[in-house]
Design an enzyme around this catalytic site. Structure first.
Site, PDB file in Angstrom:
ATOM      1  N   ASP B  20       0.793  -1.228   0.000  1.00  0.00           N
ATOM      2  CA  ASP B  20       0.000   0.000   0.000  1.00  0.00           C
ATOM      3  C   ASP B  20       0.826   1.280   0.000  1.00  0.00           C
ATOM      4  OD1 ASP B  20      -2.536  -0.791  -0.320  1.00  0.00           O
ATOM      5  OD2 ASP B  20      -3.044  -0.881   1.814  1.00  0.00           O
ATOM      6  N   LYS B  23       3.404   1.477  -4.942  1.00  0.00           N
ATOM      7  CA  LYS B  23       4.343   1.036  -5.976  1.00  0.00           C
ATOM      8  C   LYS B  23       3.675   0.962  -7.351  1.00  0.00           C
ATOM      9  CE  LYS B  23       5.148  -2.621  -3.501  1.00  0.00           C
ATOM     10  NZ  LYS B  23       4.464  -2.168  -2.282  1.00  0.00           N
ATOM     11  N   HIS B  97       3.221  -7.021  -0.034  1.00  0.00           N
ATOM     12  CA  HIS B  97       2.634  -7.761   1.082  1.00  0.00           C
ATOM     13  C   HIS B  97       3.576  -8.892   1.464  1.00  0.00           C
ATOM     14  CE1 HIS B  97      -0.166  -9.925   3.552  1.00  0.00           C
ATOM     15  NE2 HIS B  97      -1.060  -8.964   3.400  1.00  0.00           N
ATOM     16  N   GLY B 457      39.238 -31.749  20.184  1.00  0.00           N
ATOM     17  CA  GLY B 457      38.493 -31.030  21.219  1.00  0.00           C
ATOM     18  C   GLY B 457      39.003 -29.609  21.328  1.00  0.00           C
ATOM     19  N   GLY B 460      42.143 -26.615  25.932  1.00  0.00           N
ATOM     20  CA  GLY B 460      41.803 -26.698  27.355  1.00  0.00           C
ATOM     21  C   GLY B 460      40.827 -27.817  27.674  1.00  0.00           C
ATOM     22  N   SER B 531      42.028 -29.659  15.837  1.00  0.00           N
ATOM     23  CA  SER B 531      41.432 -30.050  14.538  1.00  0.00           C
ATOM     24  C   SER B 531      39.950 -29.713  14.444  1.00  0.00           C
ATOM     25  CB  SER B 531      41.673 -31.543  14.255  1.00  0.00           C
ATOM     26  OG  SER B 531      41.348 -32.340  15.364  1.00  0.00           O
TER      27      SER B 531
END
Lengths: 264, 623
Positions: B20, B23, B97, B457, B460, B531
């Site tokens: 609205d 466009k 829309h 992992g 730490g 890794s």
């Protein structure tokens, strides 16, 4: 690359995509200028070959010149031609206005041909600038089980990636020249020297701008009897291409209704 | 070219904005002002408007579906052409829309420039922002903002300035810069073709003047060659590789590298039909080439020159828009299409779902319809692609599901390595020699199988501690065991490598190969490396074959950060270490490890005992 080169390249890409993605593919050949351009583009895409059948859905009411043209170029272009008949107008939806009802025969003929041959990809030469409803088409446009067009829920299509997969029982319409205009078609015909049915060229002050069935297509006043003259005419005209097509003017939504039910 | 052919290509222009916000009305007005409307169409438009008891409704021109006219809302995209004195335009009217966002995307993705519409009486709304965001994502760089319905706010300059400020602020946050912001009234025709008397205070261009500053999309002629293989034809004696050049150019005689297969061949000819001979071809051309050697290439490969090859990877980041009714979830399998390649992909992570209102965003389990998000996709097979910032054409992808395209996105490799180096074999003329002593003979002498135990992992998590303790215990029990540790190989084997994604990948490749040789010689290798990439670990697995065991040393990031044995997390948080795994670089936890050691719950001794027990069990000789 100029504009025609770009249009040509885009159409070749679409045709190649269709050929790669669909095992049961066919091209609709209405014998009009647009579908001749399509056949030509296919020969460009596949280096002189047209690797799928061309289908003429015959209403039996075309001009003699069109049938002659069909026979000649089926040979010359080495095409695999498949023809299909259309049911009588009495079998069509009686709520449609008369010309639209007549045009609907072509949809019915196409549907039965699709069933008979099992095509899952059907290449059609429609263009966006012909008619506002066609302007909203996709390049790869899925059809439902009854060949209907669900225009409220069209899938997205972007970045040259197309919807080439489809559920069983449905098919996809492929529109390789959707983005071309009438003028583009004529300029390309001139550049490439593509043969056309004579009816497009003016005789006695009249010519056909668009070719349909004899009884629902009328010629428009014109003196354009050469390609150059036609191109010049189109560059300056203010009337639309389908002005001579009766079914477009019967009701606000007659063309929309035809297309929703599977018309080209 | 003859005189009557157009000298300038049309610019494709999309009109976007909230529902609205006028466009379709602007498009109708543009057509009228530029004389693009046929007499017949204008008559029809008047009739259709009158039938609905309305004055002339410009929007009905493009809203050609009866449903669109009856509801006064654009459902699908329309295209129509008009000309200014400067050049032709194809104008794409996109629905505003949210329900029809997929249609807006369809229209906007094809555009070279955009007009973003804002209603002067309403200001920026949800779809204004979303459309602006999507324009960026879709790669539409040229944007002019049009503030319309100025007649409803009495052509008030103050109101215009407020909206202009809002819109500029939002676009700048996206990294975009609006070329111009124009106050107009489409219905009244103010500032469309002629300057408006009612808004004399506006010293910028009219809409038509602004359009004529746009340029057609700059072709990617000077970029590295990219030719996606669309098909291979064998209609006659020629074998033709067909495709449309996505970037760059090629000449007869050029050597092409096909990715991901890595095959190369020279261009023997550029084929044509009913056209002059061709020695070179450029971006945008749909071509076919024959090659000097018969190599097997098929659809999906991406041809380039050997230098400037595309990225090879099986994992990447995508910034996507999602259009399916069903949400996209972590773990979902989808069909991915990049250039001419199809691949199955798994959604590994959804890192951010972006709120286009505030541009904020956080992690989520799902991306819902019409949302934009940043996700990580992984495929089984290797993909050839580019980053979007390097090549917008080959750096994007679409996702399809249930026979439909349901999303699209642009590619980033941030934090992920190009794997081309890791899988390229450069040596030629090599013949591997085979030992006369087979693997099982070595195992029998040692009394146990050799093998690679790959401890992965976070920093730490306890990898080194567990590896050392496991090594000690196994050694004492008589096993032939050896630890390969991250910090140790980096001073020798990988001394020339840093911590970029590519270097990390190369480091792991080397260690994987070395570990495989150790295992082959009968040794139990404990490879202890962060890794972080699954692809790298998969390659190490490939190198070692059936003697590979992935051991996931599992610990929460927060726990690792508290332990911080080397003080690295503190430095990373302070920004002193770039690309630190878990903080500023990804860690991809193993998907199906052979063994999981949870160090959150267990002490290092318990963990080592668990690993020792596992190794003792699987390295037993069976017969």
């Amino acid at each position: 690359m100029n504009e025609l080169d770009e249009l040509e390249a885009a159409s070749i890409f679409i045709l190649r995509e269709a050929y790669n993605r669909f095992d049961d593919l066919a091209m609709l050949w209405s014998l009009g200028k647009d579908s001749n351009v399509m056949v030509w583009l296919a020969k460009k895409a596949f280096y002189g070959h047209v690797p799928f059948p061309v289908v003429h859905v015959d209403t039996g009411k075309k001009f003699k010149e069109m049938y002659d043209f069909r026979d000649r170029y089926t040979d010359e272009w080495n095409l695999r031609l498949i023809t299909g008949d259309c049911p009588p107008v009495e079998d069509m939806d009686p709520t449609l206005p008369p010309a639209a009802r007549s045009a609907a025969r072509k949809t019915a003929g196409l549907k039965s041909l699709l069933e008979e041959y099992g095509y899952t990809g059907v290449i059609a030469g429609i263009r966006r600038d012909e008619e506002a409803v066609r302007a909203k088409e996709r390049v790869f446009s899925p059809r439902g089980e009854a060949a209907e067009w669900d225009f409220r829920n069209q899938p997205p299509e972007f970045w040259n990636q197309f919807n080439t997969e489809f559920p069983p029982g449905t098919h996809v319409r492929i529109h390789p020249i959707l983005g071309w205009t009438e003028l583009d078609i004529w300029r390309y015909v001139r550049r490439e020297g593509i043969p056309l049915v004579d009816l497009y060229f003016a005789k006695d002050g009249m010519r056909y701008r668009s070719l349909g069935d004899q009884d629902i297509t009328s010629p428009v006043p014109s003196n354009a009897d050469t390609l150059d003259a036609i191109i010049h005419e189109l560059e300056t005209t203010n009337t639309s291409e389908r002005a001579g097509r009766a079914m477009d003017h019967e009701a606000e939504d007659s063309f929309e209704r035809l297309r929703r039910d599977g018309y080209m | 070219m003859t005189a009557s052919e157009p000298q300038t290509d049309p610019v494709k222009l999309v009109i976007v904005g909230h529902v609205d916000h006028g466009k379709s009305t602007l498009v109708g007005r543009l057509l009228h002002e530029t004389g693009a409307l046929s007499a017949e169409k204008l008559e029809r438009l008047k009739a259709i408007s009158a039938k609905r008891g309305q004055a002339l409704e410009w929007a009905f021109l493009l809203d050609s579906f009866q449903a669109e006219r009856d509801q006064g809302v654009t459902i699908d995209v329309s295209r129509i052409r008009f000309d200014t004195a400067v050049r032709p335009y194809v104008v794409i009217d996109a629905p505003g829309h949210v329900e029809f966002l997929k249609n807006m995307v369809t229209g906007a993705a094809d555009a070279e420039a955009a007009l973003l519409m804002v209603d002067a009486s309403e200001g920026l709304k949800e779809q204004t922002r979303r459309h602006a965001y999507l324009l960026r994502l879709l790669g539409v760089e040229q944007v002019a903002v049009v503030v319309t319905k100025m007649d409803l706010v009495g052509y008030d300059q103050q109101r215009f300035s407020e909206i202009a400020r809002d819109v500029r602020a939002y676009l700048q946050e996206l990294g975009a810069d609006p070329q111009v912001i124009i106050p107009i009234s489409a219905r009244e025709g103010e500032n469309i073709a002629a300057k408006s008397d009612k808004m004399a205070w506006h010293d910028g261009p009219t809409v038509l003047e602004a359009l004529d500053t746009f340029t057609p999309r700059c072709p990617l002629a000077f970029m590295p060659l990219r030719l996606p293989v669309q098909d291979v034809y064998k209609f006659d004696e020629r074998r033709i590789i067909a495709g449309t050049i996505a970037a760059g150019q090629l000449r007869q005689g050029d050597t092409l590298l096909f990715s991901p297969s890595g095959k190369t061949a020279r261009v023997e000819s550029i084929e044509t039909w009913s056209a002059p001979e061709k020695l070179e071809a450029k971006v945008g051309e749909a071509i076919g080439v024959t090659l000097d050697r018969q190599i097997f290439v098929e659809r999906g490969e991406l041809a380039s020159h050997i230098e400037e090859a595309p990225v090879l990877t099986n994992v990447f980041r995508g910034r996507i828009f999602w259009l399916d009714d069903q949400p996209l979830k972590v773990g979902d399998t989808v069909k991915l299409r990049i250039n001419s390649m199809d691949a199955e992909a798994r959604v590994q992570a959804i890192e951010r779902v972006i709120d286009t209102e505030s541009l904020a965003g956080g992690g989520a389990d799902a991306v819902n319809r019409n949302e934009v998000a940043e996700i990580v996709l992984r495929t089984r097979s290797m993909l050839a692609l580019d980053e979007a910032r390097a090549n917008p054409e080959t750096g994007r992808f679409v996702i399809s599901r249930n026979f439909r395209i349901v999303g699209g996105g642009v590619i980033s490799m941030e934090g992920y390595p190009d794997q081309r180096e890791a899988i390229t074999v450069r040596s030629t003329n090599i013949t591997a020699s085979e030992s006369e002593i087979d693997r099982s003979a070595r195992w029998r002498r040692n009394g146990h199988r050799g093998g690679v135990y790959w401890l992965t992992g976070l920093s730490g998590s306890g990898k080194s501690t567990i590896a050392r303790e496991t090594e000690r215990q196994l050694f004492l029990k008589g096993f032939n065991v050896y630890v390969l540790d991250g910090d140790n190989v980096r001073t020798g084997l990988s001394a020339n490598l840093g911590f970029s994604p590519e270097d990390r990948a190369e480091n792991i490749r080397r260690v994987g190969e070395v570990a495989s040789l150790f295992a082959d010689s009968g040794t139990i290798v404990l490879a202890s490396f962060i890794s972080p990439y699954q692809s790298d670990r998969d390659r190490a697995r490939q190198a070692a074959g059936d003697s590979f065991h992935e051991v996931y040393i599992k610990a929460d990031l927060s726990v690792c950060e508290t332990r911080d044995p080397k003080g690295l997390y503190k430095k990373a948080r302070a920004g002193e270490i770039p690309a630190f795994t878990g903080i500023s670089a990804p860690y991809e936890a193993p998907e199906a490890p052979e063994c999981i050691v949870d160090t959150d719950a267990d002490t290092p001794d318990e963990s080592a005992a668990q690993l020792v027990a596992y190794i003792e069990k699987v390295c037993q000789l069976t017969d």
